[in-house]
Write a protein that holds these residues in place. Structure first.
Motif, mmCIF file in Angstrom:
data_model
loop_
_atom_site.group_PDB
_atom_site.id
_atom_site.type_symbol
_atom_site.label_atom_id
_atom_site.label_comp_id
_atom_site.label_asym_id
_atom_site.label_seq_id
_atom_site.Cartn_x
_atom_site.Cartn_y
_atom_site.Cartn_z
ATOM 1 N N PHE A 84 1.140 -1.884 -0.485
ATOM 2 C CA PHE A 84 -0.087 0.051 -0.025
ATOM 3 C C PHE A 84 1.261 0.837 -0.032
ATOM 4 O O PHE A 84 2.015 1.371 0.725
ATOM 5 N N LYS A 85 0.329 2.587 -0.724
ATOM 6 C CA LYS A 85 1.005 3.783 -0.895
ATOM 7 C C LYS A 85 -0.277 4.446 0.347
ATOM 8 O O LYS A 85 -1.096 4.629 -1.035
ATOM 9 N N GLU A 112 -3.136 3.949 -1.592
ATOM 10 C CA GLU A 112 -3.521 2.392 -2.627
ATOM 11 C C GLU A 112 -3.317 1.688 -2.346
ATOM 12 O O GLU A 112 -1.633 1.151 -1.597
ATOM 13 N N LEU A 113 -4.010 0.539 -2.619
ATOM 14 C CA LEU A 113 -3.525 -0.557 -1.973
ATOM 15 C C LEU A 113 -4.083 -2.193 -3.670
ATOM 16 O O LEU A 113 -4.695 -1.911 -4.016
ATOM 17 N N GLU A 114 -3.034 -2.717 -3.048
ATOM 18 C CA GLU A 114 -2.712 -4.062 -4.294
ATOM 19 C C GLU A 114 -2.284 -4.857 -3.290
ATOM 20 O O GLU A 114 -1.982 -5.322 -2.582
ATOM 21 N N LEU A 120 -7.260 2.569 5.797
ATOM 22 C CA LEU A 120 -7.204 2.813 4.749
ATOM 23 C C LEU A 120 -8.751 3.378 4.202
ATOM 24 O O LEU A 120 -9.763 2.388 5.156
ATOM 25 N N GLY A 121 -9.266 4.420 4.361
ATOM 26 C CA GLY A 121 -10.684 5.178 3.942
ATOM 27 C C GLY A 121 -11.768 5.034 4.835
ATOM 28 O O GLY A 121 -12.537 5.229 5.231
ATOM 29 N N TYR A 122 -10.653 6.237 6.234
ATOM 30 C CA TYR A 122 -11.411 6.109 7.172
ATOM 31 C C TYR A 122 -12.299 7.011 7.252
ATOM 32 O O TYR A 122 -13.403 6.669 8.007
ATOM 33 N N ALA A 123 -12.035 8.287 6.457
ATOM 34 C CA ALA A 123 -13.133 9.182 6.521
ATOM 35 C C ALA A 123 -14.376 9.161 4.738
ATOM 36 O O ALA A 123 -15.528 8.887 5.214
ATOM 37 N N PHE A 175 -7.091 -1.358 -4.366
ATOM 38 C CA PHE A 175 -8.212 -0.025 -4.984
ATOM 39 C C PHE A 175 -7.423 0.759 -4.266
ATOM 40 O O PHE A 175 -6.462 1.587 -3.955
ATOM 41 N N LYS A 176 -8.675 2.004 -3.700
ATOM 42 C CA LYS A 176 -7.765 3.560 -4.221
ATOM 43 C C LYS A 176 -8.634 4.031 -3.654
ATOM 44 O O LYS A 176 -10.270 3.693 -3.839
ATOM 45 N N GLY A 177 -8.795 5.341 -2.924
ATOM 46 C CA GLY A 177 -9.241 6.676 -1.922
ATOM 47 C C GLY A 177 -8.882 7.524 -2.192
ATOM 48 O O GLY A 177 -8.107 7.695 -2.912
ATOM 49 N N GLY A 178 -9.596 7.985 -1.332
ATOM 50 C CA GLY A 178 -9.548 10.355 -1.648
ATOM 51 C C GLY A 178 -9.441 10.084 -0.214
ATOM 52 O O GLY A 178 -10.948 10.036 0.350
#
Length: 172
Positions: free
Chosen positions: A63-64, A81-83, A119-122, A148-151
């Motif tokens: 993850f980065k 981002e997670l792979e 990851l993805g708290y908010a 996986f991807k977040g903002g």
């Protein structure tokens, strides 16, 4: 000023390693978190809900977080981002991957240094792509790669190791 700097950084021992050991996944909104000094110290799951644990093959997952700043607009945000790789194509895994793609997720990752990160708290994490493949040669991978991807408004939060054992039991 509320954004004044608070500490220095010094070099530490050279004992960190890369990679992920496992991840824990729950649908976004089915868990709430208590923070103490910006570390998750309590995880409360919705009734009957729990995190699903995915064990990962060594040296196949990472993850980065990309730090994004726009000076002109005065904005800062982070893109986690997670792979992960899941070996062996099979129906049960296929069916779960289809469900993962339909949800926003909270994902706790366990790194190889014994730290846990949320990851993805908010805003939750989304499956952003992936592949399934049989390979060609006997030694090739047969399985799935999931991205996986977040903002997020902040970098990932550390999760206290004391929370981990309760993730996979049903909430009350």
């Amino acid at each position: 000023m509320s954004c004044a700097l608070t500490q220095s950084y010094t070099l530490d021992c050279k004992d960190g390693i890369g990679g992920l050991k496992e991840i824990y996944i729950i649908e976004h909104g089915n868990a709430t978190y208590t923070l103490t000094a910006n570390v998750v110290t309590t995880v409360t799951k919705a009734s009957g809900k729990y995190f699903y644990k995915y064990e990962l093959v060594k040296e196949t997952a990472s993850f980065k977080e990309t730090m994004n700043d726009n000076v002109q607009n005065g904005t800062t945000f982070y893109t986690p981002e997670l792979e992960i790789v899941l070996n062996k194509m099979q129906t049960a895994t296929r069916n779960e991957i289809l469900l993962i793609g339909k949800n926003r997720l909270d994902i706790v990752v366990a790194d190889k240094n014994g730290k846990y990160w949320l990851l993805g708290y908010a805003n939750g994490m989304d499956r952003s792509g992936g592949s399934s493949e049989t390979g060609k040669a006997y030694g090739d991978r047969n399985g799935y790669t999931l991205n996986f991807k977040g903002g997020e408004p902040e970098l990932a939060l550390e999760v206290s190791s004391s929370c981990i054992s309760g993730l996979t039991t049903a909430g009350t």
